[in-house]
Write a protein that holds these residues in place. Sequence first.
Motif, mmCIF file in Angstrom:
data_model
loop_
_atom_site.group_PDB
_atom_site.id
_atom_site.type_symbol
_atom_site.label_atom_id
_atom_site.label_comp_id
_atom_site.label_asym_id
_atom_site.label_seq_id
_atom_site.Cartn_x
_atom_site.Cartn_y
_atom_site.Cartn_z
ATOM 1 N N ASP A 1 0.867 -1.182 0.000
ATOM 2 C CA ASP A 1 0.000 0.000 0.000
ATOM 3 C C ASP A 1 0.902 1.230 0.000
ATOM 4 O OD1 ASP A 1 -2.401 -1.570 2.216
ATOM 5 O OD2 ASP A 1 -2.227 -1.597 0.038
ATOM 6 N N ILE A 2 0.940 1.915 -1.130
ATOM 7 C CA ILE A 2 1.891 3.013 -1.348
ATOM 8 C C ILE A 2 1.209 4.361 -1.173
ATOM 9 C CG2 ILE A 2 3.487 4.063 -2.995
ATOM 10 C CD1 ILE A 2 4.322 1.271 -2.205
ATOM 11 N N TYR A 3 1.846 5.217 -0.383
ATOM 12 C CA TYR A 3 1.439 6.614 -0.261
ATOM 13 C C TYR A 3 2.397 7.456 -1.104
ATOM 14 C CZ TYR A 3 -1.372 5.141 3.753
ATOM 15 O OH TYR A 3 -2.285 4.536 4.566
ATOM 16 N N TYR A 4 1.831 8.259 -2.018
ATOM 17 C CA TYR A 4 2.673 9.069 -2.906
ATOM 18 C C TYR A 4 3.106 10.365 -2.224
ATOM 19 C CZ TYR A 4 0.792 5.939 -6.476
ATOM 20 O OH TYR A 4 0.431 4.839 -7.210
ATOM 21 N N SER A 5 2.281 10.846 -1.284
ATOM 22 C CA SER A 5 2.616 12.056 -0.544
ATOM 23 C C SER A 5 1.786 12.077 0.721
ATOM 24 C CB SER A 5 2.360 13.300 -1.389
ATOM 25 O OG SER A 5 0.978 13.405 -1.697
ATOM 26 N N ALA A 6 2.059 13.045 1.596
ATOM 27 C CA ALA A 6 1.327 13.158 2.846
ATOM 28 C C ALA A 6 -0.121 13.565 2.578
ATOM 29 C CB ALA A 6 2.010 14.183 3.747
ATOM 30 N N GLY A 7 -1.035 13.024 3.345
ATOM 31 C CA GLY A 7 -2.423 13.446 3.280
ATOM 32 C C GLY A 7 -3.236 12.867 2.134
ATOM 33 N N VAL A 8 -2.701 11.887 1.420
ATOM 34 C CA VAL A 8 -3.453 11.268 0.329
ATOM 35 C C VAL A 8 -3.695 9.800 0.650
ATOM 36 C CG1 VAL A 8 -2.513 12.858 -1.375
ATOM 37 C CG2 VAL A 8 -1.398 10.644 -0.997
ATOM 38 N N THR A 9 -4.707 9.240 -0.002
ATOM 39 C CA THR A 9 -5.040 7.837 0.193
ATOM 40 C C THR A 9 -3.995 6.949 -0.478
ATOM 41 O OG1 THR A 9 -7.380 8.415 0.198
ATOM 42 C CG2 THR A 9 -6.835 6.097 -0.154
ATOM 43 N N SER A 10 -3.705 5.826 0.164
ATOM 44 C CA SER A 10 -2.740 4.895 -0.429
ATOM 45 C C SER A 10 -3.348 4.167 -1.612
ATOM 46 C CB SER A 10 -2.280 3.877 0.606
ATOM 47 O OG SER A 10 -3.369 3.046 1.000
ATOM 48 N N ARG A 11 -2.468 3.627 -2.430
ATOM 49 C CA ARG A 11 -2.876 2.809 -3.567
ATOM 50 C C ARG A 11 -2.124 1.491 -3.493
ATOM 51 N NH1 ARG A 11 -1.589 3.985 -9.977
ATOM 52 N NH2 ARG A 11 -2.241 1.940 -10.737
ATOM 53 N N THR A 12 -2.812 0.413 -3.735
ATOM 54 C CA THR A 12 -2.177 -0.901 -3.662
ATOM 55 C C THR A 12 -1.498 -1.236 -4.981
ATOM 56 O OG1 THR A 12 -3.815 -1.683 -2.074
ATOM 57 C CG2 THR A 12 -2.505 -3.349 -3.211
ATOM 58 N N HIS A 13 -0.221 -1.568 -4.894
ATOM 59 C CA HIS A 13 0.558 -1.995 -6.046
ATOM 60 C C HIS A 13 0.901 -3.473 -5.902
ATOM 61 C CE1 HIS A 13 1.454 1.919 -8.016
ATOM 62 N NE2 HIS A 13 1.130 2.363 -6.812
ATOM 63 N N TRP A 14 1.095 -4.129 -7.043
ATOM 64 C CA TRP A 14 1.352 -5.567 -7.084
ATOM 65 C C TRP A 14 2.634 -5.878 -7.828
ATOM 66 C CZ3 TRP A 14 -1.887 -8.945 -4.571
ATOM 67 C CH2 TRP A 14 -3.107 -8.418 -4.140
#
Length: 121
Positions: free
Chosen positions: A98-111
């Motif tokens: 689960d990757i966060y690209y920056s502070a305050g944003v929702t994470s995105r799951t990468h595979w």
Amino acid sequence: QVQLVESGGGLVQAGGSLKLSCAASGSIFRIGAMGWYRQAPGKQREWVAGVTSGGTTNYADSVKGRFTISRDNAKNTVNLQMNSLKPEDTAVYYCYADIYYSAGVTSRTHWGQGTQVTVSS
């Protein structure tokens, strides 16, 4: 862009061991949960193990006591040590993060792309 690259799959006899590794790279602010799924031929993908950013681990009942998950937050890696392997562990293993690209944003799951584990009887 974020990439997850896996390594360590292969062929092993029942009772043997393998270690899978997965390294995340790219535009990463921080990583939340990391872990592994697997998919055997003709079956649905199933969750195997996970580890939080704080180090809390969880396992599927089918692998508990045989598999150990660990992570290195400094290197953005997650490992899966698999011992006492059984033929039913044969599957393609996928790591996730689960990757966060920056502070305050929702994470995105990468595979990851998947790595084959084959256990012969």
